[in-house]
Design an enzyme around this catalytic site. Structure first.
Site, mmCIF file in Angstrom:
data_model
loop_
_atom_site.group_PDB
_atom_site.id
_atom_site.type_symbol
_atom_site.label_atom_id
_atom_site.label_comp_id
_atom_site.label_asym_id
_atom_site.label_seq_id
_atom_site.Cartn_x
_atom_site.Cartn_y
_atom_site.Cartn_z
ATOM 1 N N HIS A 1 8.883 -13.202 -5.282
ATOM 2 C CA HIS A 1 8.942 -13.754 -5.765
ATOM 3 C C HIS A 1 9.591 -15.076 -6.072
ATOM 4 O O HIS A 1 10.619 -15.025 -7.589
ATOM 5 C CB HIS A 1 9.173 -12.353 -7.384
ATOM 6 C CG HIS A 1 7.853 -11.711 -7.829
ATOM 7 N ND1 HIS A 1 8.680 -11.198 -8.587
ATOM 8 C CD2 HIS A 1 6.772 -11.655 -6.950
ATOM 9 C CE1 HIS A 1 7.846 -10.015 -8.907
ATOM 10 N NE2 HIS A 1 6.440 -11.021 -7.201
HETATM 11 C C1 LIG Z 1 3.555 -7.200 -1.508
HETATM 12 C C2 LIG Z 1 3.651 -8.564 -2.234
HETATM 13 C C3 LIG Z 1 3.304 -7.657 -3.795
HETATM 14 C C4 LIG Z 1 3.153 -8.813 -4.338
HETATM 15 N N1 LIG Z 1 2.776 -8.320 -5.634
HETATM 16 C C5 LIG Z 1 2.503 -9.368 -6.950
HETATM 17 C C6 LIG Z 1 2.278 -8.521 -8.191
HETATM 18 O O1 LIG Z 1 2.644 -7.516 -8.517
HETATM 19 N N2 LIG Z 1 2.173 -9.669 -9.515
HETATM 20 C C7 LIG Z 1 2.725 -10.831 -8.745
HETATM 21 O O2 LIG Z 1 1.990 -11.869 -9.599
HETATM 22 N N3 LIG Z 1 2.731 -11.582 -8.054
HETATM 23 C C8 LIG Z 1 3.106 -10.778 -6.717
HETATM 24 N N4 LIG Z 1 3.568 -11.065 -5.610
HETATM 25 C C9 LIG Z 1 2.885 -12.637 -4.998
HETATM 26 C C10 LIG Z 1 1.487 -13.179 -5.390
HETATM 27 O O3 LIG Z 1 1.586 -12.297 -4.326
HETATM 28 C C11 LIG Z 1 2.258 -14.489 -5.329
HETATM 29 O O4 LIG Z 1 2.830 -14.950 -6.409
HETATM 30 C C12 LIG Z 1 0.225 -15.469 -4.999
HETATM 31 O O5 LIG Z 1 -0.575 -14.979 -3.771
HETATM 32 C C13 LIG Z 1 0.724 -17.033 -4.671
HETATM 33 O O6 LIG Z 1 -0.630 -17.660 -4.898
HETATM 34 P P1 LIG Z 1 -0.380 -19.069 -3.564
HETATM 35 O O7 LIG Z 1 -1.740 -19.963 -4.000
HETATM 36 O O8 LIG Z 1 0.472 -19.879 -4.440
HETATM 37 O O9 LIG Z 1 0.042 -18.646 -2.548
HETATM 38 P P2 LIG Z 1 -0.181 -17.986 -0.999
HETATM 39 O O10 LIG Z 1 -1.005 -16.653 -1.609
HETATM 40 O O11 LIG Z 1 0.842 -17.384 -0.398
HETATM 41 O O12 LIG Z 1 -1.130 -18.847 -0.303
HETATM 42 C C14 LIG Z 1 -1.199 -19.722 0.421
HETATM 43 C C15 LIG Z 1 -1.948 -19.978 1.659
HETATM 44 O O13 LIG Z 1 -1.283 -21.304 2.575
HETATM 45 C C16 LIG Z 1 -1.333 -20.894 3.443
HETATM 46 N N5 LIG Z 1 -0.911 -21.915 4.250
HETATM 47 C C17 LIG Z 1 0.932 -22.197 4.665
HETATM 48 N N6 LIG Z 1 1.080 -23.155 4.433
HETATM 49 C C18 LIG Z 1 -0.211 -23.954 5.313
HETATM 50 C C19 LIG Z 1 -0.238 -25.044 6.529
HETATM 51 N N7 LIG Z 1 1.017 -25.888 6.494
HETATM 52 N N8 LIG Z 1 -1.586 -25.372 6.111
HETATM 53 C C20 LIG Z 1 -2.984 -24.719 5.622
HETATM 54 N N9 LIG Z 1 -2.190 -23.101 5.485
HETATM 55 C C21 LIG Z 1 -0.983 -23.188 5.063
HETATM 56 C C22 LIG Z 1 -1.669 -19.913 3.943
HETATM 57 O O14 LIG Z 1 -1.430 -18.920 5.296
HETATM 58 C C23 LIG Z 1 -1.406 -18.889 2.653
HETATM 59 O O15 LIG Z 1 -3.034 -18.130 2.674
HETATM 60 C C24 LIG Z 1 3.211 -10.082 -4.525
HETATM 61 C C25 LIG Z 1 3.607 -10.430 -3.268
HETATM 62 C C26 LIG Z 1 3.889 -9.824 -1.879
HETATM 63 C C27 LIG Z 1 3.856 -10.151 -0.624
#
Ligand SMILES: Cc1cc2nc3c(=O)[nH]c(=O)nc-3n(C[C@H](O)[C@H](O)[C@H](O)COP(=O)(O)OP(=O)(O)OC[C@H]3O[C@@H](n4cnc5c(N)ncnc54)[C@H](O)[C@@H]3O)c2cc1C
Ligand code: SF4
Length: 570
Positions: free
Chosen positions: A500
């Site tokens: 987080h």
């Molecule tokens: C084990 C675990 C449990 C969790 N449990 C919870 C929960 O219960 N509740 C909750 O609210 N949150 C939880 N979270 C947090 C939640 O997963 C994240 O807040 C959420 O997935 C964020 O979404 P996002 O799209 O911002 O980023 P991400 O899901 O991280 O997606 C970002 C994507 O961008 C890609 N990327 C990064 N850099 C580049 C680049 N330069 N070029 C191309 N692609 C790139 C990555 O490969 C990734 O696929 C948890 C996280 C983990 C690891």
């Protein structure tokens, strides 16, 4: 040689929750969208019959390859930052769906207090409640303004829950699906917290209590309580993730495509607009330029900040002068809690990622802080996620760490131990920030992101207070031995805590104190949007993704409007 590709309307950098939501909403509105994802494709079928704790939970099969790209870390500016060579404190995502594939699914709306934290804290406790080293600021939007987008995210995701928390903001509709099963373990917490005068309720969950079809026509199955949820993909299609909801929705429009193994290394900018992004195909090493009318960074907190920094977009935060906004207000969380050892055996091995009960009485400003040496608080929960055999080895204090007594206690306590814990809010501090590392580069020659972070006095005081409350709850639950969490010392990046991370690209109503405006549009480039928990001006007492989802839906609406009319959205 760099190949320049055909221009698209919208490009998203990363295809997790943020990229998926932006992709679906823009494609539904008729815009041509490309998602560039550095990882590979994956889906429900890939997880069939593989409950492999070692592969997924210990070896992080679904997560970022740190041999290619990592961050560097130091506790303070006097230290030299060193690369994080193993996953530890937080787990960075990679591949279709991002971290959303292996999340638990706790799905919260931040409290109304969170969005106006500076105004409300000053009004109630005076401007000196915290020292000026804490960079507390409002987010520029209110809970009421975000409510329709929370509602939209929850309906898309089919969230299971009950509207019984007296402290959260007003909801326009009830949860789309009923709460998950209240197990005997959760009932124990319910009885104890009720006796202590708190108001327990079922944790809002993206592990669905029943089959559900969302407004876009995507169907989700009922959770099987398999216990292999956090850090695993769901083989039943019962955990709401981007790749079983918004990504197929986007694909069905015919306006959306994902390009895999596409690692974006630069956002290209001319004047007050961006023109597209440069990426490297990680399998062939070829370089491409993807021109776009609108660029949306959805690559998580760390890479959103890093891409802006390496592209020279925005003014870097300077902790000496307080000037600049890029990298400012990095936030994390503190995790107060207590473990209890019981005589009776319980089915702790059954569970689901977000099967739990919570109290919110000690969160936000839901209790009086006049005589306390901190602000904010934490949601306090018991979760029954399924205790897995490799990572879990609960032992009462003073147990030998090897030999026959260790083995005996280990086996005995495996099914007789419960924990409760809080997601403790983190208030930004002037010495906690993101910047570029001057020494280390990733496999593509791009500087690594540098994290400078330590817990603060506010964190320690909050942690101490809530640890004592947790121990009291555990005692009331009937534990034979109660083990309160250790006092908070310095932040250590090695043991897992929570994924987080927040801040670094914060939102706000004032361009002097934020990176993006309240529609997540960059102040210095009107066709660049930055979406994710990096927008949070501080970290609240919940998991972040419900609020990320709401912000993403709001930004998507803004992007569609911008694509028609141009100009600033605020
Ligand atoms: C084990 C675990 C449990 C969790 N449990 C919870 C929960 O219960 N509740 C909750 O609210 N949150 C939880 N979270 C947090 C939640 O997963 C994240 O807040 C959420 O997935 C964020 O979404 P996002 O799209 O911002 O980023 P991400 O899901 O991280 O997606 C970002 C994507 O961008 C890609 N990327 C990064 N850099 C580049 C680049 N330069 N070029 C191309 N692609 C790139 C990555 O490969 C990734 O696929 C948890 C996280 C983990 C690891
Ligand atoms: S606990 Fe439920 S949602 Fe999680 S992986 Fe198992 S079946 Fe899927």
């Amino acid at each position: 040689m760099v190949t320049t590709l055909e221009k698209v309307d919208v490009v998203t950098v990363g295809v997790g929750w943020g990229g998926g939501i932006i992709g679906a909403e823009c494609a539904k509105a008729g815009l041509k969208v490309i998602g560039l994802e550095r990882g590979k494709s994956r889906g429900t079928a890939d997880f069939s019959l593989i409950h492999d704790e070692f592969r997924y939970a210990m070896r992080y099969d679904l997560m970022q390859n740190l041999a290619k790209e990592t961050i560097t870390f130091r506790n303070d500016r006097k230290m030299r930052a060193l690369p994080m060579r193993q996953m530890g404190s937080f787990l960075l995502g990679e591949g279709l769906g991002g971290s959303g594939t292996h999340w638990n699914g706790h799905t919260w709306r931040f409290l109304p207090y969170d969005f106006e934290i500076k105004t409300l804290t000053d009004e109630k406790y005076g401007k000196d409640k915290l020292s000026s080293d804490y960079l507390l600021q409002d987010w520029g939007v209110t809970y009421d303004e975000l409510e329709p987008y929370f509602d939209k995210f929850e309906k898309m995701a089919g969230i299971s829950g009950e509207d019984k928390n007296p402290f959260w903001g007003k909801r326009t509709s009830d949860f789309p699906t009923p709460p998950m099963k209240k197990t005997p373990i959760l009932k124990k917490f319910e009885t104890a917290t009720s006796k202590l005068g708190y108001t327990p309720f079922m944790l809002p969950s993206a592990n669905l209590s029943e089959a559900y079809t969302n407004p876009d026509g995507e169907s989700l199955a009922q959770c099987q309580y398999c216990g292999f949820c956090e850090r695993f993909g769901c083989e039943y299609g019962a955990k709401t993730t981007a790749e079983v909801t918004v990504i197929p929705t986007a694909q069905k429009t015919g306006n959306y495509d994902v390009r895999f193994h596409a690692n974006v290394v630069e956002v290209m900018k001319t004047g007050n607009k961006v023109t597209g992004v440069k990426y490297i195909d990680t399998q062939t090493g070829e370089e491409f330029i993807q021109p776009a009318e609108v660029v949306v960074l959805t690559s998580y907190v760390m890479n959103n900040a890093k891409l802006l920094m390496v592209s020279g977009i925005g003014e870097m935060y300077d902790p000496d002068t307080g000037r600049g906004t890029l990298g400012k207000n990095y936030g994390y969380q503190i995790l107060p809690g207590a473990t209890g050892f019981f005589d009776e055996q319980m089915n702790v091995f059954m569970g689901a990622g977000s099967l739990g009960m919570t109290i919110d009485d000690l969160n936000g400003d839901n209790f009086d802080h006049t005589d306390l040496d901190f602000i904010h608080g934490a949601s306090m929960s018991i979760t029954q996620t399924g205790v897995r055999p490799i990572a879990s080895n609960p032992l009462p204090p003073d147990t030998p760490v090897w030999g026959s007594e260790f083995k005996k206690q280990s086996i005995y306590n495996y099914t007789r131990t419960l924990s409760i814990g809080g997601q403790g809010a983190s208030i930004p501090h002037k010495e906690n920030f993101l910047s570029l590392d001057p020494n280390y580069k990733d496999a593509y020659g791009v500087p690594l992101l540098q994290l400078t972070y330590n817990f603060t006095e506010q964190d320690r005081n909050l942690h101490k207070y809530l640890t004592e409350k947790s121990a009291a709850i555990m005692k009331e639950m009937g534990a034979k031995t109660v083990m309160p969490g250790n006092p908070l010392t310095n932040y250590d990046i090695v043991p897992y805590q929570t994924t987080h991370n927040t801040g670094g690209t914060i939102m706000g109503a004032d361009r002097d104190t934020s990176v993006v405006n309240t529609q997540l549009q960059h102040w210095d480039a009107e066709n660049l949007f930055v979406v994710g928990a990096g927008n949070f001006a501080h970290n609240g007492g919940y998991n972040p993704t419900g609020t990320v989802g709401a912000l993403a839906y709001r930004a998507a609406e803004g992007i569609v409007k911008y694509s028609k009319n141009g100009g600033s959205l605020v």
